[in-house]
Design a protein around this motif. Structure first.
Motif, PDB file in Angstrom:
ATOM      1  N   ASP A 179       0.813  -1.188  -0.082  1.00 17.08           N
ATOM      2  CA  ASP A 179      -0.075   0.046   0.182  1.00 17.08           C
ATOM      3  C   ASP A 179       0.921   1.136   0.038  1.00 17.08           C
ATOM      4  N   GLY A 180       2.015   1.080   0.639  1.00 19.00           N
ATOM      5  CA  GLY A 180       2.759   2.292   0.831  1.00 19.00           C
ATOM      6  C   GLY A 180       3.334   2.671  -0.517  1.00 19.00           C
ATOM      7  N   LEU A 181       3.955   1.577  -1.164  1.00 19.30           N
ATOM      8  CA  LEU A 181       4.246   1.639  -2.478  1.00 19.30           C
ATOM      9  C   LEU A 181       3.293   2.186  -3.566  1.00 19.30           C
ATOM     10  N   ARG A 182       2.215   1.855  -3.434  1.00 16.23           N
ATOM     11  CA  ARG A 182       1.261   2.414  -4.413  1.00 16.23           C
ATOM     12  C   ARG A 182       1.001   3.834  -4.072  1.00 16.23           C
ATOM     13  N   ARG A 183       1.119   4.169  -2.920  1.00 13.84           N
ATOM     14  CA  ARG A 183       0.967   5.753  -2.651  1.00 13.84           C
ATOM     15  C   ARG A 183       2.052   6.577  -3.271  1.00 13.84           C
ATOM     16  N   GLU A 184       3.257   5.985  -3.197  1.00  9.61           N
ATOM     17  CA  GLU A 184       4.460   6.510  -3.751  1.00  9.61           C
ATOM     18  C   GLU A 184       4.318   6.642  -5.179  1.00  9.61           C
ATOM     19  N   GLN A 185       3.926   5.615  -5.716  1.00 13.76           N
ATOM     20  CA  GLN A 185       3.740   5.630  -7.154  1.00 13.76           C
ATOM     21  C   GLN A 185       2.720   6.659  -7.573  1.00 13.76           C
ATOM     22  N   LYS A 186       1.786   6.811  -7.130  1.00 14.72           N
ATOM     23  CA  LYS A 186       0.683   8.050  -7.312  1.00 14.72           C
ATOM     24  C   LYS A 186       1.559   9.346  -6.982  1.00 14.72           C
ATOM     25  N   GLU A 187       1.998   9.714  -5.779  1.00 13.91           N
ATOM     26  CA  GLU A 187       2.877  10.713  -5.846  1.00 13.91           C
ATOM     27  C   GLU A 187       3.789  11.203  -7.155  1.00 13.91           C
ATOM     28  N   ARG A 188       4.577  10.167  -7.243  1.00 12.72           N
ATOM     29  CA  ARG A 188       5.524  10.462  -8.299  1.00 12.72           C
ATOM     30  C   ARG A 188       4.833  10.453  -9.555  1.00 12.72           C
ATOM     31  N   ARG A 189       3.797  10.213  -9.791  1.00 12.92           N
ATOM     32  CA  ARG A 189       3.131  10.324 -11.344  1.00 12.92           C
ATOM     33  C   ARG A 189       2.454  11.455 -11.109  1.00 12.92           C
ATOM     34  N   GLU A 190       1.893  12.162 -10.054  1.00 18.27           N
ATOM     35  CA  GLU A 190       1.382  13.297  -9.918  1.00 18.27           C
ATOM     36  C   GLU A 190       2.338  14.275 -10.304  1.00 18.27           C
ATOM     37  N   SER A 191       3.419  14.178  -9.750  1.00 15.33           N
ATOM     38  CA  SER A 191       4.389  15.375  -9.451  1.00 15.33           C
ATOM     39  C   SER A 191       5.216  15.345 -10.916  1.00 15.33           C
ATOM     40  N   GLY A 192       5.130  14.406 -11.609  1.00 12.28           N
ATOM     41  CA  GLY A 192       5.874  14.284 -12.986  1.00 12.28           C
ATOM     42  C   GLY A 192       7.198  13.981 -12.670  1.00 12.28           C
ATOM     43  N   ASP A 193       7.596  13.185 -11.653  1.00 11.79           N
ATOM     44  CA  ASP A 193       8.938  12.766 -11.364  1.00 11.79           C
ATOM     45  C   ASP A 193       9.525  12.153 -12.511  1.00 11.79           C
ATOM     46  N   PRO A 194      10.845  12.324 -12.869  1.00  7.89           N
ATOM     47  CA  PRO A 194      11.224  11.466 -14.070  1.00  7.89           C
ATOM     48  C   PRO A 194      11.581  10.328 -13.811  1.00  7.89           C
ATOM     49  N   VAL A 195      11.762  10.082 -12.491  1.00 12.11           N
ATOM     50  CA  VAL A 195      11.754   8.446 -12.135  1.00 12.11           C
ATOM     51  C   VAL A 195      10.444   7.913 -11.766  1.00 12.11           C
ATOM     52  N   GLN A 196       9.801   7.183 -12.464  1.00 15.66           N
ATOM     53  CA  GLN A 196       8.561   6.628 -12.143  1.00 15.66           C
ATOM     54  C   GLN A 196       8.509   5.231 -11.515  1.00 15.66           C
ATOM     55  N   LEU A 197       7.787   4.969 -10.643  1.00 12.81           N
ATOM     56  CA  LEU A 197       7.752   3.815  -9.950  1.00 12.81           C
ATOM     57  C   LEU A 197       6.525   2.822 -10.591  1.00 12.81           C
ATOM     58  N   GLY A 198       7.166   1.675 -10.537  1.00 15.87           N
ATOM     59  CA  GLY A 198       5.897   0.728 -10.977  1.00 15.87           C
ATOM     60  C   GLY A 198       5.821  -0.521  -9.969  1.00 15.87           C
ATOM     61  N   ILE A 199       4.695  -1.248  -9.730  1.00 13.87           N
ATOM     62  CA  ILE A 199       4.690  -2.407  -9.099  1.00 13.87           C
ATOM     63  C   ILE A 199       4.201  -3.662  -9.927  1.00 13.87           C
ATOM     64  N   GLY A 200       4.904  -4.832  -9.738  1.00 10.41           N
ATOM     65  CA  GLY A 200       4.844  -6.034 -10.462  1.00 10.41           C
ATOM     66  C   GLY A 200       4.424  -6.940  -9.788  1.00 10.41           C
ATOM     67  N   ILE A 201       3.423  -7.663 -10.287  1.00 12.70           N
ATOM     68  CA  ILE A 201       2.804  -8.929  -9.481  1.00 12.70           C
ATOM     69  C   ILE A 201       3.069 -10.018 -10.227  1.00 12.70           C
ATOM     70  N   SER A 202       3.177 -11.122  -9.617  1.00 14.74           N
ATOM     71  CA  SER A 202       3.101 -12.420 -10.141  1.00 14.74           C
ATOM     72  C   SER A 202       2.762 -13.431  -8.952  1.00 14.74           C
ATOM     73  N   THR A 203       1.691 -13.787  -9.071  1.00 12.82           N
ATOM     74  CA  THR A 203       1.019 -14.880  -8.266  1.00 12.82           C
ATOM     75  C   THR A 203       0.928 -15.991  -8.975  1.00 12.82           C
ATOM     76  N   PHE A 204       1.763 -17.110  -8.708  1.00 11.89           N
ATOM     77  CA  PHE A 204       1.931 -18.199  -9.667  1.00 11.89           C
ATOM     78  C   PHE A 204       1.906 -19.533  -9.084  1.00 11.89           C
TER      79      PHE A 204
END
Ligand code: FES
Ligand code: FES
Lengths: 176, 812
Positions: free
Chosen positions: B440-465
Motif C-alpha cells: 500500500d505504501g508503494l502504491r501511494r508513492e507511485q501515485k505521488e510520483r506520477r502526479e508530480s511528474g517525477d522523471p523517475v517513475q515507480l511501478g509495481i509488478g505482481i506475479s502470483t503463480f
C-alpha cells in the motif's frame, strides 16, 4: 621458452610455447585443475588466480608473463588443513551451488577484501563485477564476502562467530 | 550406540558437497586425463543453411599432432538412426534425422561438419583451420511466422513443411470445462494480446565436455550431463551398443538448467572415435561453441485471448502458441511448450480453455528444456494478461487475481486443464508478501510520483503463480506420448559398522542432493548426518534412475529414499525383536533405537547392522542384510506456488530500469533444507529477472548468432541484480510423504512477469501496454516516447490498442 613459476609455494620450471595461456599452463602442465575455464573472452572470471598477490584472470595472461612470479590458486589457499576465512564464509553462507564459478569468486573476493577490508554491499557487488555465477543470484556470495570481512578483522574474535551464526539464522527470512 | 534427537528435516544444514568445491578438488569432466588420451575439436558450420559441396581434410591430417580427421560421411552412415528425440507429441510429428556430423546439408550455424583428433587440444584446434569446406548457401528461414508463410524456404526439403507438429487441448472436448468460443461470443470483455518469449541461452558456467574410454571391458563415458542414466540408454540405442557394455559417469557437473539434458552428437562422435582408435578421447567445448551448439530455450510467440465479465470474473482463456524448435528436435524439445498447456490457466478458475501449439522448424540452434521448460512461458503469458485485464476493467491488478484464484478451502481443485492441485494457500503467501513489500505504501508513492511528474517513475509488478513440479507421474507422461517414465530409484546400504550409503538415481549438478538426502536418511533411520554418504552420477553404482530435471529430485527421488529407508526399518524390526527376545508388536522405533515398550531395553540400528554382518544370531530365514531399495512413481505432480512482488524505478529520460525491491514468498511445502531452498530461489530469480531485463539470443538475417560470447550475451553480474527478500509459507503437499513440493524452477518462473509488469506499470500512463523482452533502456525509452507502437515489432502488431473488442476502459 623455459619459465619458472612458483605455484602455491612450489617452484615449477617448464618449457612452454609463447602463446600458452597461464590457465592452460596451470591446468595441463602443473596439474592445478582447481582453476577452471568458463569462457574464451575473459568475461567470466572462473579462471581467477593471484599473480604476485593480485587477482588476474589467468586466461588473459600468458604463461611466459608469469615467469619468475608467484601464483596462488584455489588449491593453495587452505593452510595446514585450515580453510581460508573466505572459503569458510562461502561454505557457511551457502555462497555456491554447482561450484564452477567458486574458485574464481573466492580468489577475487580475497583480492577485493585486501583493497577494502570492510566493503558495503555495493562495493562487494562492484568488486565482483568481472566474475559470473549462474547459480546463486550473487546474494549469498555478497553475504559471504561481508561475513569474511568480519572474520578477517584482526580483533574479530567472538564477534566474527556471532556474525556467522546470525547469517545462518537469517536464512529463510531473506534480505541482506 | 547413537541417536539423533533433533529432526534433520527442516534444518539449514551447511552442504556436504562444499568442501571439495571451495578447495578446488572438484572432479569436473575436463579435469580428467587418461593415459594415451587424445583430444577432439569440432569444425562448425559458419552458415545457417548450406549444402556441403566438398570437404578436404588432407592438409589437416598432416598438421602437427593430428592423429585422424573424420567427416560426417566417415562417422555417420545413412543407416544410423541419428540423434534421438524422445517426445513424439503427435502421431504425425515430423522428425528430421539429426546426424552426428552434417554430411549433406548444414541446417544451423554451429552444426558440426568435421572433427580433428590430435595429441593435444591446442593441436586439434589449430588443425581445424586447415580443413577446407566448400559450401553452397541455401535460403535461410528465420522467425516463426516467416517459416510458416506460403512459399517459405524449407529447413528440411524432404519434410515438405516447416511445421513440426500441432498439439491441441480443448476443455470442452476433454470434459474439463466449457467452450472458449462460447465464452468469446458471450462475455462482456474480450481482450487479446500477443507476447513474445525471446530466445535464451541456458549458459551453465561449466562448458560441456566428455571423455570416453573404450579400453576396458565396458565403454566408460564421463560427461558433464544432467542425465547419466538416460545418456547410457540412449548411447546404446543410438549407436547400437549392448547397454550392459556402457557405463556413464556424471562427475561434478557445473550447472545445467535444462541445458545439459540433451544427448549430444559430440558424445556419440567421441564414442565412435574412441572405439575406432581404441584409445580414450576427450572433447571439451569453448564458450563460443556452447553458445551456438548447446540448445537454446524459450522462443515462442503467444497469442492470448482472455474473456471476462465486467466485475472481473474470468470466463475463458484461449492460447495460440508458435514455438521455435530450431533446425532439429531436441531430446524433449517438442514437449516443452506442451508442458505450458497445463500452466497457462495458472491459479485461476477458468471455466473454459483452449490451447493450441504449433511447433516450427527454423535454421537456428535447436531449442529444448531450459529452467522451467514451458512453465515460465505460460506463467509470463497469463500474469501479463491478468495485469492487462485489470487495466481494461479499471481494477487493481491484485484485486483481479484475488477475485479469480482458487481459494484455500477449495483444495484439492481440478483445473480446466485437467490437473488436480493438491494443496495451496495463495491468500497466506500473498498476505505475507504484501506486508514485507509494503504494497500500500508503494502504491501511494507511485501515485505521488506520477502526479508530480517525477522523471523517475515507480511501478509495481505482481506475479502470483503456481507450477507443476516433480516430473512426473509415468502414466501422465504416457498419455502425453513421452517415451520414458517419471519414476525415481533409491537404494540404502547399511554397512557393518552402522554407517550408511545412499544411492540415488537423481544425479545432481549443484542442487545439494548429498546434503538433503543425508538429512532425510538421518531422520528416518536415526543415524548421524555425518555417517551417511550419498552416491550418485555413476550408472555402475546407481544402476537405475531418471536423473535430474523439472524440479523432480526431491519430490520424486527424495521420496524413493524415504521408501527405501522404510524398508530398511521393516527388515531391521524382526531382527531387533529376535535380539531382544520379544515380540515385534512390543517394539517401538525412535531416534535410531528399537526399544521394548515400557522398558529401558533397546538396540540401535548400528547394533543390528553388526548383528547382520556377523550373522551368528539371526532369526531363521532372515537374510543377512538390511540393504533395501525402492522406486517412487508419483501419483500426481506437486504444485509449489508463491507471490512475487517487484518494485521497479524507471528513469523516463533514459529508459533505465532499476529494481528497487523484490519480495517473494514461496510455498514449496515442507523444506528439507531451508538454506538450499533459499539458494535455489535466489538463483532462479536471477535467471528470470535476466530474461526480463538482459538476455536474448539474437541472430542476424543470415542466421549467425550475434550474441555468441559472454561479451555479447548479457548474463547479469553481481552489480546488475538487487538483493532479494525471500520468505516462505508452508502448505504441505498431500501427495507425497515428505509434504515437499520442489523449488528449482519457481524463482525463474515467477520473476519474469513480476519484473515486466512492474516496468509497464511504471510507464503505462505514457500509453504503454507492452514492451518486448529484454527490457533494455533503448526499448523502454522508445516505448515512453511513442507508446507501445514503437516498443517492439510485436507490440505494434498486436499489443498496442487493439486489446479490447467490446470493452471501454483506457490504459490509465
Ligand atoms: S575463463 Fe578466464 S575469464 Fe572466463
Ligand atoms: S555456483 Fe554455479 S556458477 Fe556459481
Amino acid at each position: 621458452m623455459r619459465i619458472t613459476v612458483t605455484v602455491d609455494g612450489t617452484p615449477c620450471t617448464d618449457d612452454v610455447e609463447p602463446r600458452t595461456l597461464l590457465v592452460h599452463h596451470l591446468r595441463e602442465r602443473i596439474g592445478k585443475v582447481g582453476t577452471v575455464v568458463g569462457c574464451d573472452t575473459s568475461n567470466c572470471g572462473a579462471c581467477t588466480v593471484h599473480l604476485d598477490g593480485h587477482s588476474v584472470k589467468s586466461c588473459s595472461v600468458l604463461a611466459v608473463q608469469a615467469d619468475g612470479c608467484e601464483v596462488t590458486t584455489i588449491e593453495g589457499l587452505a593452510r595446514d588443513g585450515e580453510l581460508h576465512p573466505v572459503q569458510q564464509a562461502f561454505h557457511e553462507n551457502h555462497a555456491l551451488q554447482c561450484g564452477f564459478c567458486t574458485p574464481g569468486m573466492i580468489m577475487q573476493s580475497i583480492d577485493l577484501l585486501a583493497d577494502d577490508p570492510d566493503p558495503d554491499e555495493q562495493a562487494v557487488r562492484e568488486g565482483l563485477e568481472g566474475n559470473l555465477c549462474r547459480c546463486t543470484g550473487y546474494q549469498n556470495i555478497v553475504r559471504a564476502v561481508r561475513d569474511a570481512a568480519h572474520r578477517m578483522r584482526p580483533a574479530a574474535g567472538p564477534e566474527a562467530g556471532r556474525l556467522a551464526s546470525d547469517t545462518a539464522s537469517r536464512v529463510g527470512a531473506g534480505g541482506e | 550406540m547413537t541417536s539423533t534427537i533433533e529432526p534433520e528435516i527442516g534444518k539449514s544444514r551447511r552442504r556436504k558437497e562444499d568442501e571439495r568445491l571451495i578447495t578446488g578438488r572438484t572432479r569436473w569432466t575436463d579435469n580428467l586425463t587418461l593415459p594415451g588420451m587424445l583430444h577432439l575439436a569440432v569444425l562448425r558450420s559458419p552458415f545457417a543453411h548450406a549444402r556441403i559441396v566438398s570437404i578436404d581434410v588432407t592438409e589437416a591430417k598432416s598438421a602437427p599432432g593430428v592423429v585422424a580427421v573424420f567427416t560426417g560421411k566417415d562417422l555417420d552412415p545413412e543407416s544410423a538412426i541419428g540423434m534421438p528425440c524422445a517426445w513424439p507429441i503427435t502421431p504425425d510429428m515430423k522428425s528430421p534425422r539429426r546426424p552426428i556430423l552434417a554430411s549433406d546439408t548444414v541446417n544451423f550455424a554451429g552444426e558440426g561438419v568435421a572433427v580433428v583428433v590430435a595429441r593435444t587440444a591446442a593441436e586439434a584446434h589449430d588443425a581445424l583451420e586447415a580443413i577446407d569446406v566448400e559450401y553452397a548457401e541455401l535460403p535461410v528461414v528465420l522467425g516463426l511466422e516467416n517459416a510458416l508463410a506460403d512459399g517459405a524456404p524449407l529447413v528440411h526439403e524432404d519434410l515438405g513443411t516447416n511445421q513440426n507438429a500441432v498439439w491441441v487441448f480443448d476443455s470442452a472436448d476433454a470434459g474439463t470445462g466449457s467452450s472458449v468460443e462460447d465464452a468469446i461470443s458471450h462475455s462482456e470483455v474480450v481482450l487479446k494480446r500477443r507476447f513474445r518469449q525471446q530466445r535464451l541461452v541456458p549458459a551453465f558456467m561449466e562448458p560441456r565436455a566428455c571423455v570416453v574410454d573404450p579400453t576396458g571391458s565396458q565403454l566408460v563415458m564421463w560427461s558433464a550431463t544432467q542425465v547419466p542414466h538416460i545418456l547410457k540408454t540412449m548411447t546404446a540405442a543410438t549407436l547400437g551398443l549392448p547397454e550392459h557394455k556402457v557405463r556413464v559417469i556424471a562427475p561434478d557437473v557445473g550447472g545445467g538448467f535444462g541445458g545439459k539434458i540433451a544427448v549430444l552428437p559430440e558424445e556419440m562422435m567421441a564414442t565412435l572415435i574412441a572405439q575406432r582408435l581404441g584409445k580414450p578421447v576427450k572433447w571439451t567445448e569453448s564458450r563460443s561453441e556452447t553458445m551456438v551448439a548447446a540448445h537454446h530455450g524459450r522462443d515462442q510467440i503467444q497469442d492470448l485471448t482472455i474473456t471476462a465479465n465486467r466485475d472481473g470474473t474470468v470466463t475463458g482463456l484461449k492460447v495460440e502458441l508458435l514455438a521455435d524448435m530450431g533446425a532439429y528436435l531436441g531430446l524433449v524439445g517438442p514437449g516443452v511448450p506442451i508442458l505450458g498447456a497445463f500452466m497457462f490457466n495458472a491459479i485461476y478458475k477458468f471455466p473454459a480453455y483452449h490451447f493450441v501449439c504449433t511447433n516450427v522448424f527454423t535454421n537456428t540452434t535447436l531449442t529444448d528444456a531450459y529452467r522451467g521448460a514451458g512453465r515460465p512461458e505460460a506463467t509470463f503469458g497469463i500474469e501479463r494478461m491478468m495485469d492487462e485485464l485489470a487495466v481494461e476493467l479499471g481494477m487493481d491488478p491484485m484485486e483481479i487475481r484475488e477475485k479469480n484464484w482458487i481459494r484455500h478451502e477449495e483444495f484439492p481443485f481440478t483445473t480446466v486443464a485437467g490437473l488436480t492441485y493438491d494443496s495451496g494457500d495463495y491468500e497466506a503467501a500473498t498476505a505475507k508478501a504484501k506486508e514485507l513489500f509494503d504494497y500500500d505504501g508503494l502504491r501511494r508513492e507511485q501515485k505521488e510520483r506520477r502526479e508530480s511528474g517525477d522523471p523517475v517513475q515507480l511501478g509495481i509488478g505482481i506475479s502470483t503463480f503456481t507450477e507443476m513440479c516433480g516430473l512426473a507421474p509415468s502414466r501422465v507422461l504416457g498419455s502425453l506420448d513421452y517415451a520414458a517414465g517419471g519414476w525415481e530409484h533409491a537404494e540404502i546400504r547399511v554397512l557393518p559398522t552402522g554407517k550408511i550409503e545412499v544411492i540415488t538415481g537423481a544425479s545432481a549438478h549443484g542442487q545439494g542432493h548429498e546434503t538433503a538426502w543425508s538429512q532425510i536418511v538421518a531422520d528416518k533411520l536415526g543415524v548421524p548426518f555425518e555417517d551417511i554418504e550419498v552416491i550418485h552420477g555413476d550408472t555402475q553404482s546407481s544402476h537405475k534412475g531418471m536423473d535430474t530435471y523439472g524440479s523432480r529430485s526431491l519430490v520424486v527421488g527424495g521420496i524413493a529414499v524415504v521408501k527405501a529407508a522404510d524398508k530398511v526399518l521393516a527388515k531391521a524390526k524382526p531382527i531387533a525383536a529376535h535380539l531382544m527376545e520379544c515380540s515385534e508388536d512390543d517394539l517401538e522405533f525412535s531416534a535410531g533405537e528399537f526399544s521394548v515398550k515400557g522398558t529401558k531395553v533397546s538396540t540401535s540400528i548400528q547394533d543390528i547392522a553388526w548383528a547382520v554382518f556377523s550373522a551368528h544370531n539371526l532369526p531363521d530365514g532372515v537374510e543377512p542384510s538390511l540393504d533395501s531399495s525402492d522406486t517412487f512413481d508419483p501419483e500426481n505432480f506437486s504444485f509449489p506456488h508463491g507471490t512475487h512482488l517487484c518494485a521497479a524505478e524507471v528513469d523516463t529520460e533514459t529508459g533505465r530500469v532499476r529494481l528497487r525491491s523484490y519480495v517473494c514468498v514461496d510455498d514449496v511445502g515442507v523444506a528439507v533444507n531451508p538454506l538450499i531452498v533459499e539458494g535455489q530461489v535466489h538463483g532462479g530469480l536471477a535467471q528470470g529477472i535476466a530474461q526480463a531485463l538482459f538476455e536474448e539470443a539474437v541472430h542476424d538475417e543470415g542466421g549467425t548468432l550475434t550474441t555468441g560470447t559472454f561479451a555479447d550475451y548479457l548474463l547479469p553480474s553481481a552489480v546488475d541484480l538487487p538483493s532479494f527478500t525471500t520468505d516462505r509459507t508452508e502448505t504441505p503437499s498431500t501427495t507425497n510423504p515428505l509434504g515437499a513440493k520442489g523449488v528449482g524452477e519457481a524463482g525463474t518462473i515467477a520473476s519474469t512477469p513480476a519484473v515486466v509488469n512492474a516496468v509497464i506499470d511504471a510507464v503505462r500512463h505514457f500509453g504503454v501496454n507492452d514492451i518486448e523482452m529484454p527490457l533494455t533502456p533503448m526499448r523502454v525509452w522508445h516505448a515512453i516516447q511513442h507508446g507501445s507502437a514503437a516498443a517492439g515489432g510485436l507490440g505494434s502488431e498486436a499489443g498496442g490498442g487493439l486489446g479490447s473488442i467490446d470493452a471501454t476502459g483506457g490504459a490509465q
